[in-house]
Design a protein around this motif. Structure first.
Motif: not given
Length: 150
Positions: A66-71
């Protein structure tokens, strides 16, 4: 007036700061995050495989897809194991990573926003004051298969 979807229960979880949901009937189990064995030469969102009681299950990271920042992985990070019914009637078991899991319950249906990229979103829901993106696992699986075959 919002329609209450109480006849359907949803399993909610967090990716980043956004709450997502899938129909609870698709969720087989929730596992604490464990070591995932990488598979060489696969897409970045394909994290690898895990062994669940003798069954090898592919794990996908929706954050990457989804192109979300990875934590970084924390104690609340989980692997949600879902069973998706495919077009041919067979079932596919798939794991996906969640930053944390919230629980199970009904959602109120919210009207969709026009112009929003809803490629993987089946509908918008509301849990109290919190907006929830309900995912369409069949569309996600279809996109993954399409990318693998191209």
């Amino acid at each position: 007036m919002n329609e209450n979807l109480s006849s359907t229960a949803y399993f909610t979880f967090l990716l980043g700061d956004v709450t997502y949901a899938v129909e609870v009937t698709a969720v087989k189990e929730v596992l604490p995050y464990e070591k995932i064995t990488p598979v060489p030469r696969t897409e970045e969102y394909m994290k690898g495989v895990i062994n669940i009681r003798g069954t090898v299950v592919t794990v996908i990271d929706f954050r990457v897809l989804f192109g979300i920042d990875i934590k970084p992985v924390k104690k609340d990070t989980s692997i949600i194991v879902a069973e998706i019914q495919q077009d041919d009637g067979s079932n596919m078991t798939l794991g996906f990573i969640a930053d944390s899991v919230n629980g199970v319950g009904p959602l109120e249906k919210e009207p969709s926003a026009t112009g929003t990229n809803t490629q993987f979103v089946k509908m918008l829901g509301k849990d109290g004051d919190n907006l929830v993106l309900v995912l369409d696992l069949n569309k996600i699986l279809g996109e993954v298969e399409k990318r693998l075959n191209s």
